[in-house]
Design a protein around this motif. Structure first.
Motif, PDB file in Angstrom:
ATOM      1  N   ALA A 100      -9.696  40.663  28.122  1.00 57.05           N
ATOM      2  CA  ALA A 100      -9.972  39.632  29.121  1.00 57.05           C
ATOM      3  C   ALA A 100      -9.664  38.241  28.569  1.00 57.05           C
ATOM      4  N   ALA A 101      -9.996  38.019  27.292  1.00 54.41           N
ATOM      5  CA  ALA A 101      -9.693  36.731  26.671  1.00 54.41           C
ATOM      6  C   ALA A 101      -8.185  36.520  26.576  1.00 54.41           C
ATOM      7  N   LEU A 102      -7.441  37.579  26.274  1.00 49.92           N
ATOM      8  CA  LEU A 102      -5.980  37.472  26.217  1.00 49.92           C
ATOM      9  C   LEU A 102      -5.397  37.151  27.588  1.00 49.92           C
ATOM     10  N   ALA A 103      -5.886  37.838  28.602  1.00 49.93           N
ATOM     11  CA  ALA A 103      -5.383  37.591  29.960  1.00 49.93           C
ATOM     12  C   ALA A 103      -5.655  36.147  30.373  1.00 49.93           C
ATOM     13  N   GLU A 104      -6.830  35.652  30.036  1.00 51.80           N
ATOM     14  CA  GLU A 104      -7.167  34.272  30.388  1.00 51.80           C
ATOM     15  C   GLU A 104      -6.267  33.285  29.644  1.00 51.80           C
TER      16      GLU A 104
END
Length: 366
Positions: A101-105
């Protein structure tokens, strides 16, 4: 169309088949690497790009904060044309939904994970630390985090391998709903633990049968072959890797990373200390010749065309293509498909592509 490659040279351990440049993942070294890579990105910026690829090593070991820093600097320094493919290589261990999720953000849009096999014994042979369950958990976590473009690596031609094992691995990967699969034939590279151990691989006929079975089975599962080792669902080809195979420009940052720009090739030596100290990349000579272009294009299932040669090299390219086409007429017809304006290798031809290229490129330079 151009791409940016960022080589992250850290791994938790060295796989026995791997000859890529990688080092143990120490916090101090990773922090120093990120600072230096940020500086190089800022220094080299300006070229418009369409893709960014974080390879390794195991880039996911940097963690989301360091990766986000590098991506922010890359996007600040290099205009990224929409939709902008941003790929991260990752192993299916020490990752979870919060990580993805942090990567996608941060702006990552594509993942490439090292599955290699869904067979436990094959994973053990390959020195992999994960299980099939880890792969499934990682893919599902990434999907829940919003990733809709996921690739899995797999290996063919393993000792003790079989069509049955390979079929189960393909079915396992397809069942996870991924969009892309890379299937590589295992090679024993000099200097690797496999080489030191004298690992004996299956004979060429067995490996060829596995490869052809893989091509057919992946097609049956909805993955079309578009390059020697790469298969995708429609519209999910690796745009970054297509840059290499189409002979376009790219910049590589990090120890061991190669670049091609303005007709020259250059690279950072495999030396982290030198990279951190600010060593300049080494010249690797000219690039972009007709033989090189033809060799790269013939890795693709669409092959080489007279129109493409003319667009790249002008009338000299069209003449070189026609000489190559004449050479192709001497090749066995089951290995190569010929039309007046194009030629391409068949899956059988891909298996002997090096020998075919020697014949095709004889006297075919511009």
């Amino acid at each position: 169309m151009a791409g940016l490659y960022i080589h992250v040279p850290f791994c938790r351990g060295k796989c026995p088949y791997c000859d890529f440049y990688s080092l143990p993942c120490e916090v101090g070294a990773m922090d120093a690497y990120v600072r230096r890579a940020e500086a190089v990105l800022a220094q080299w910026g300006g070229m418009p790009i369409t893709t960014i690829y974080f390879g390794g090593g195991t880039p996911s070991l940097l963690g989301p904060e360091r990766l986000s820093r590098l991506l922010r600097q890359a996007r600040k320094s290099f205009p990224l044309a929409p939709p902008g493919e941003v790929t991260l290589e990752a192993n299916p261990t020490h990752v979870n939904e919060a990580f993805f999720a942090a990567l996608a953000e941060a702006g990552f849009t594509r993942l490439s994970m090292g599955m290699q096999s869904a067979d436990r014994e094959e994973l053990k042979l390959l020195g992999r630390a994960h299980s099939p369950e880890n792969v499934e958990e990682a893919v599902k976590a990434a999907q829940r985090a919003g990733f809709r473009n996921i690739s899995l690596d797999m290996m063919l031609g393993l000792p003790g391998g079989s069509r049955e094992k390979l079929g189960r691995t393909i079915a396992f990967a397809s069942g996870l709903g991924v969009q892309h699969i890379s299937a590589y034939i295992l090679k024993v590279e000099p200097g690797t633990p496999f080489a030191s151990a004298g690992l004996v691989l299956p004979d060429g006929d067995e490996t060829a049968e596995e490869y052809l079975f893989c091509v057919e089975e992946l097609a049956r599962q909805g993955f079309s072959q578009y390059e020697i080792s790469n298969f995708s669902r429609p519209g999910f080809e690796s745009r970054h890797n297509l840059i290499y195979w189409q002979g376009e420009e790219y910049l590589g940052i990090g120890p061991g990373a190669h670049s091609f720009q303005n007709g020259r090739r250059f690279y950072f030596p495999r030396d982290l200390e030198g990279f951190l100290a600010g060593s300049a990349p080494a010249d690797d000579g000219p690039g972009g010749s007709f033989p090189e272009y033809a060799m790269l294009r013939l890795r693709l299932t669409e092959g080489l065309s007279e129109a493409g040669c003319g667009e790249r090299f002008g009338p000299a390219g069209e003449r070189a293509f026609r000489r190559l086409l004449e050479n192709a007429k001497t090749c066995p017809p089951h290995l190569i498909r010929i039309s007046p304006q194009s030629l391409r290798f068949t899956p059988e031809g891909f298996l002997v592509s090096n020998a075919l290229l020697l014949r095709l490129l004889e006297d075919a330079g511009t």
